[in-house]
Every structure is written in structure tokens, then in C-alpha cells.
Design an enzyme around this catalytic site. Structure first.
Site, PDB file in Angstrom:
ATOM      1  N   ASP A  27       0.839  -1.201   0.000  1.00 50.74           N
ATOM      2  CA  ASP A  27       0.000   0.000   0.000  1.00 50.74           C
ATOM      3  C   ASP A  27       0.875   1.253   0.000  1.00 50.74           C
ATOM      4  OD1 ASP A  27      -2.573   1.441   0.421  1.00 50.74           O
ATOM      5  OD2 ASP A  27      -1.629   2.008   2.319  1.00 50.74           O
ATOM      6  N   TYR A  32       3.292   9.685   0.785  1.00 51.17           N
ATOM      7  CA  TYR A  32       4.054   9.036   1.863  1.00 51.17           C
ATOM      8  C   TYR A  32       5.536   9.393   1.754  1.00 51.17           C
ATOM      9  CZ  TYR A  32      -0.119   6.300   3.093  1.00 51.17           C
ATOM     10  OH  TYR A  32      -1.374   5.904   3.479  1.00 51.17           O
ATOM     11  N   ARG A  99      -8.725  10.753   0.095  1.00 51.41           N
ATOM     12  CA  ARG A  99      -9.735  11.356   0.983  1.00 51.41           C
ATOM     13  C   ARG A  99     -10.765  12.086   0.141  1.00 51.41           C
ATOM     14  NH1 ARG A  99     -10.128  11.395   6.204  1.00 51.41           N
ATOM     15  NH2 ARG A  99      -8.429  10.420   7.340  1.00 51.41           N
ATOM     16  N   GLN A 150     -10.642   2.177   2.007  1.00 51.95           N
ATOM     17  CA  GLN A 150      -9.667   2.036   3.088  1.00 51.95           C
ATOM     18  C   GLN A 150     -10.087   2.952   4.237  1.00 51.95           C
ATOM     19  OE1 GLN A 150      -5.069   3.118   3.334  1.00 51.95           O
ATOM     20  NE2 GLN A 150      -5.325   1.330   2.032  1.00 51.95           N
ATOM     21  N   GLY A 205       0.270   6.329  18.935  1.00 50.78           N
ATOM     22  CA  GLY A 205       1.152   5.164  19.080  1.00 50.78           C
ATOM     23  C   GLY A 205       0.351   3.884  19.271  1.00 50.78           C
ATOM     24  N   GLY A 251       1.423  -1.466   9.085  1.00 47.68           N
ATOM     25  CA  GLY A 251       2.423  -0.425   8.822  1.00 47.68           C
ATOM     26  C   GLY A 251       3.799  -0.768   9.356  1.00 47.68           C
ATOM     27  N   THR A 252       3.977  -2.004   9.808  1.00 50.74           N
ATOM     28  CA  THR A 252       5.273  -2.365  10.386  1.00 50.74           C
ATOM     29  C   THR A 252       6.389  -2.340   9.342  1.00 50.74           C
ATOM     30  OG1 THR A 252       6.456  -4.009  11.707  1.00 50.74           O
ATOM     31  CG2 THR A 252       4.950  -4.877  10.045  1.00 50.74           C
TER      32      THR A 252
HETATM   33  N1  LIG Z   1      -5.941   5.780   3.998  1.00 49.12           N
HETATM   34  C1  LIG Z   1      -5.496   6.490   5.009  1.00 49.12           C
HETATM   35  O1  LIG Z   1      -5.969   7.606   5.285  1.00 49.12           O
HETATM   36  C2  LIG Z   1      -4.383   5.942   5.838  1.00 49.12           C
HETATM   37  C3  LIG Z   1      -4.041   6.548   7.052  1.00 49.12           C
HETATM   38  C4  LIG Z   1      -3.008   5.990   7.790  1.00 49.12           C
HETATM   39  C5  LIG Z   1      -2.342   4.861   7.333  1.00 49.12           C
HETATM   40  N2  LIG Z   1      -2.676   4.321   6.139  1.00 49.12           N
HETATM   41  C6  LIG Z   1      -2.004   3.082   5.620  1.00 49.12           C
HETATM   42  O2  LIG Z   1      -2.126   2.082   6.591  1.00 49.12           O
HETATM   43  C7  LIG Z   1      -0.835   1.570   6.910  1.00 49.12           C
HETATM   44  C8  LIG Z   1      -0.833   1.125   8.327  1.00 49.12           C
HETATM   45  O3  LIG Z   1      -0.978   2.248   9.194  1.00 49.12           O
HETATM   46  P1  LIG Z   1      -0.024   2.406  10.446  1.00 49.12           P
HETATM   47  O4  LIG Z   1       1.381   2.340   9.998  1.00 49.12           O
HETATM   48  O5  LIG Z   1      -0.453   3.565  11.245  1.00 49.12           O
HETATM   49  O6  LIG Z   1      -0.450   1.070  11.191  1.00 49.12           O
HETATM   50  P2  LIG Z   1      -0.048   0.091  12.284  1.00 49.12           P
HETATM   51  O7  LIG Z   1       0.290  -1.202  11.651  1.00 49.12           O
HETATM   52  O8  LIG Z   1      -1.202   0.145  13.222  1.00 49.12           O
HETATM   53  O9  LIG Z   1       1.202   0.694  13.048  1.00 49.12           O
HETATM   54  C9  LIG Z   1       2.522   0.367  12.703  1.00 49.12           C
HETATM   55  C10 LIG Z   1       3.469   1.053  13.657  1.00 49.12           C
HETATM   56  O10 LIG Z   1       3.235   0.560  14.982  1.00 49.12           O
HETATM   57  C11 LIG Z   1       4.459   0.040  15.494  1.00 49.12           C
HETATM   58  N3  LIG Z   1       4.198  -1.038  16.437  1.00 49.12           N
HETATM   59  C12 LIG Z   1       4.656  -1.073  17.714  1.00 49.12           C
HETATM   60  N4  LIG Z   1       4.227  -2.138  18.359  1.00 49.12           N
HETATM   61  C13 LIG Z   1       3.489  -2.831  17.491  1.00 49.12           C
HETATM   62  C14 LIG Z   1       2.810  -4.076  17.597  1.00 49.12           C
HETATM   63  N5  LIG Z   1       2.799  -4.798  18.737  1.00 49.12           N
HETATM   64  N6  LIG Z   1       2.149  -4.522  16.532  1.00 49.12           N
HETATM   65  C15 LIG Z   1       2.142  -3.809  15.372  1.00 49.12           C
HETATM   66  N7  LIG Z   1       2.799  -2.616  15.218  1.00 49.12           N
HETATM   67  C16 LIG Z   1       3.461  -2.129  16.279  1.00 49.12           C
HETATM   68  C17 LIG Z   1       5.233  -0.396  14.258  1.00 49.12           C
HETATM   69  O11 LIG Z   1       6.587  -0.445  14.591  1.00 49.12           O
HETATM   70  P3  LIG Z   1       7.589  -1.507  13.835  1.00 49.12           P
HETATM   71  O12 LIG Z   1       7.827  -0.956  12.488  1.00 49.12           O
HETATM   72  O13 LIG Z   1       8.763  -1.510  14.722  1.00 49.12           O
HETATM   73  O14 LIG Z   1       6.873  -2.824  13.814  1.00 49.12           O
HETATM   74  C18 LIG Z   1       4.910   0.743  13.318  1.00 49.12           C
HETATM   75  O15 LIG Z   1       5.688   1.884  13.611  1.00 49.12           O
HETATM   76  C19 LIG Z   1       0.121   2.714   6.577  1.00 49.12           C
HETATM   77  O16 LIG Z   1       1.434   2.235   6.382  1.00 49.12           O
HETATM   78  C20 LIG Z   1      -0.515   3.273   5.335  1.00 49.12           C
HETATM   79  O17 LIG Z   1      -0.125   2.457   4.242  1.00 49.12           O
HETATM   80  C21 LIG Z   1      -3.698   4.823   5.396  1.00 49.12           C
END
Ligand SMILES: NC(=O)c1ccc[n+]([C@@H]2O[C@H](COP(=O)([O-])OP(=O)(O)OC[C@H]3O[C@@H](n4cnc5c(N)ncnc54)[C@H](OP(=O)(O)O)[C@@H]3O)[C@@H](O)[C@H]2O)c1
Length: 286
Positions: A27, A32, A99, A150, A205, A251-252
Site C-alpha cells: 500500500d 508518503y 480522501r 480504506q 502510538g 504499517g510495520t
Molecule cells: N488511507 C489512510 O488515510 C491511511 C491513514 C493511515 C495509514 N494508512 C495506511 O495504513 C498503513 C498502516 O498504518 P499504520 O502504519 O499507522 O499502522 P499500524 O500497523 O497500526 O502501526 C505500525 C506502527 O506501529 C508500530 N508497532 C509497535 N508495536 C506494534 C505491535 N505490537 N504490533 C504492530 N505494530 C506495532 C510499528 O513499529 P515496527 O515498524 O517496529 O513494527 C509501526 O511503527 C500505513 O502504512 C498506510 O499504508 C492509510
């Protein structure tokens, strides 16, 4: 979204690791890292012929600009050109409108999608953060099927399910923030992709290990022991257990964590456990 934090070698290893566990859906969005995420991904693809583009599903998003939203034909087309150039690929498997734009002219979106489809630059189309009526407005003009919406969804950020269950109540959870997007997407066969599946609402976080979610973390640990999985896998399984068959957008940037998350594929949470986690996250049932 977080890929730019990886060095080039690390990113190459991450993509290989992801492909090995079957996580072949990537994604992206034009914004980004201000383009850096797509650029680095494209460089990794180009620099490593053993990475097979044909086996990947590459999705990108457009429509957010600095300080405003833009779903004009001109912007959609130029954004896709930029994404293709940075990613070093001829086509996107999926393009999402990131959006809703208050000034959207759906005829323009339709014209852009037609051009992108007929040139083969985009295979499928969808949206992100859209309410049902906004999708209906697009559908009135866009001839391609909109296959994805999404949306934010996680154990703490679960208004998608709360507002339905607290219908007709004066409780906080009864607030309808999305116009019934969950039921609408199920009705229309639109796949929901859950963004920020492990984050607390408001970009505060992860909730796993957070003191602000003590009861939830206790329940996650209890079920992790019961199912022989990690807390992260249980939190992912909670999303995958929903019969809407959502996709989880992780998002990891850690391959070990991605492997843990992928473990959720083998966990079928019971109905009772699903609700127990939901209540432990601080929600209520009327
Ligand atoms: N459409 C939209 O408006 C929108 C908005 C926001 C995001 N997105 C998409 O959604 C994806 C995911 O969002 P996100 O990155 O905020 O999601 P996430 O998967 O909820 O969060 C990932 C972050 O949390 C950390 N983390 C810490 N502990 C964790 C655990 N136990 N399990 C999982 N992760 C942990 C990860 O670190 P580590 O890297 O060390 O694992 C990483 O920095 C984004 O990359 C983007 O592609 C879309």
C-alpha cells in the site's frame, strides 16, 4: 507509509521477507514520505531482478496535496504519472482516492479513471475514508467498479462497528462517524482495508503494551496464551474475524512483526472472545 525509515538493503530484505510469507500487497500513496516511500520501493525493485513485480499487488493513493484535497482530472493523472515513475512500474494494480474532496466533480474523476484504465496504467479503482453517499456520487459517473474503501479500524478505533451496535442510544459509541460505511461496503461488495490496525486513535502510538489500555492488554495476553499466538496476532485476528472479510493494512517495517501479524491467518477467534476484546478496549454494549 513508514518505509522511508528503512535503509536500501533493509528495504530489499523486508520486501523479500514479506513476499516469502505471502504478504505481496503493498500500500503506497503519492504523499508518503513526500514521495520518498514510492521512490525507495521503486529503487529496490529496479536494483533486484529477483523481485518479481508480476507477483506483487501494488496500490497507490492520490488526492491529498499540501494544504488541500484535489480530485480534479488533471491532478489524478499527474499524481499517477508521478507514482509510476517513482515506483518504476508501468501500472498500478489499484488506485485509491485518498480522501473525499469537498470540491469533487465526479465527472472529472470518471474522465481520469477512463484514461488510466484505457492506457493500462491502472487496473482497478477504489477510495479511502469515504462515506457511502460519497461513493454513490462517484458511482453515478464512474463506470469502473470501486472495489476498496480504506478506513481506520482497530480494537480501540472501532466506531465502524460501535455505531451499528449502539444504534438508537445516547452513548458516545452511537455517534455515526462514517454514514454506515461498514454495512454499505458489505452490501456493495466493497472490500474494507483497515488502516492503522495497531494504533490508538489520534496517532498516539500502538495500543499493544500501552498503559492507557491495561484491560485490553490483559485480555490480549490471556487470549494469546489460549490460542498459542502473540498479542499482536490476536489483535490482527480480531479484525480478520469480522465477516466483512476486511484486509489489514499493516504499517510495520519489521519482518519479524509482519510474520507475527501474518500468524493471524490461522486464528479463528470465537464470537465470545471477539466481544470480550471489544469490551476490554473500552467499548460498551447497550
Ligand atoms: N488511507 C489512510 O488515510 C491511511 C491513514 C493511515 C495509514 N494508512 C495506511 O495504513 C498503513 C498502516 O498504518 P499504520 O502504519 O499507522 O499502522 P499500524 O500497523 O497500526 O502501526 C505500525 C506502527 O506501529 C508500530 N508497532 C509497535 N508495536 C506494534 C505491535 N505490537 N504490533 C504492530 N505494530 C506495532 C510499528 O513499529 P515496527 O515498524 O517496529 O513494527 C509501526 O511503527 C500505513 O502504512 C498506510 O499504508 C492509510
Amino acid at each position: 507509509m513508514r518505509l522511508a525509515s528503512l535503509g536500501e538493503g533493509e528495504l530489499d530484505r523486508f520486501i523479500h521477507g514479506a513476499m516469502e510469507i505471502g504478504a505481496s500487497f503493498f500500500d503506497h500513496a503519492d504523499i508518503y514520505g513526500d514521495g520518498a516511500c514510492e521512490e525507495l520501493f521503486g529503487r529496490a525493485l529496479k536494483g533486484d531482478p529477483s523481485l518479481d513485480r508480476g507477483k506483487m499487488i501494488i496500490q497507490s493513493k492520490c488526492g491529498i496535496r499540501k494544504g488541500f484535497y484535489d480530485q480534479s482530472k488533471e491532478h489524478i493523472l499527474s499524481s499517477v504519472e508521478g507514482s509510476l515513475r517513482r515506483l518504476g512500474t508501468d501500472y498500478l494494480d489499484l488506485l485509491l482516492i485518498h480522501r473525499p474532496d469537498a470540491l469533487v466533480e465526479p465527472e472529472e474523476v470518471a474522465a481520469a479513471f477512463d484514461e488510466l484504465e484505457s492506457s493500462g496504467k491502472v487496473l482497478r479503482f477504489g477510495v479511502s475514508n469515504h462515506k457511502p453517499m460519497q461513493i454513490e456520487l462517484l458511482r453515478r459517473f464512474v463506470k469502473q467498479e470501486l472495489v476498496v474503501n480504506q478506513l481506520q479500524f482497530s480494537l480501540p478505533a472501532s466506531s465502524l462497528v460501535a455505531s451499528g451496535m449502539e444504534a438508537n442510544m445516547e452513548t458516545e459509541g452511537a455517534l455515526d462517524r462514517d454514514g454506515g460505511a461498514l454495512d454499505y461496503c458489505r452490501l456493495r461488495g466493497i472490500t474494507i482495508q483497515a488502516w492503522s490496525p495497531f494504533q490508538r486513535p489520534g496517532w498516539k502510538g500502538p495500543f499493544i503494551g500501552s498503559a492507557a489500555y491495561e484491560a485490553l492488554n490483559e485480555e490480549l495476553s490471556r487470549l494469546a496464551r489460549e490460542y498459542g499466538a502473540s498479542e499482536t496476532a490476536i489483535a490482527a485476528a480480531w479484525i480478520l474475524r469480522h465477516p466483512a472479510k476486511m484486509q489489514l493494512v499493516a504499517g510495520t517495517t519489521s519482518i519479524d512483526r509482519l510474520r507475527e501479524i501474518a500468524g493471524a491467518r490461522d486464528i479463528a477467534l470465537s464470537r465470545e472472545h471477539w466481544y470480550r476484546l471489544y469490551l476490554a478496549a473500552g467499548h460498551t454494549l447497550p
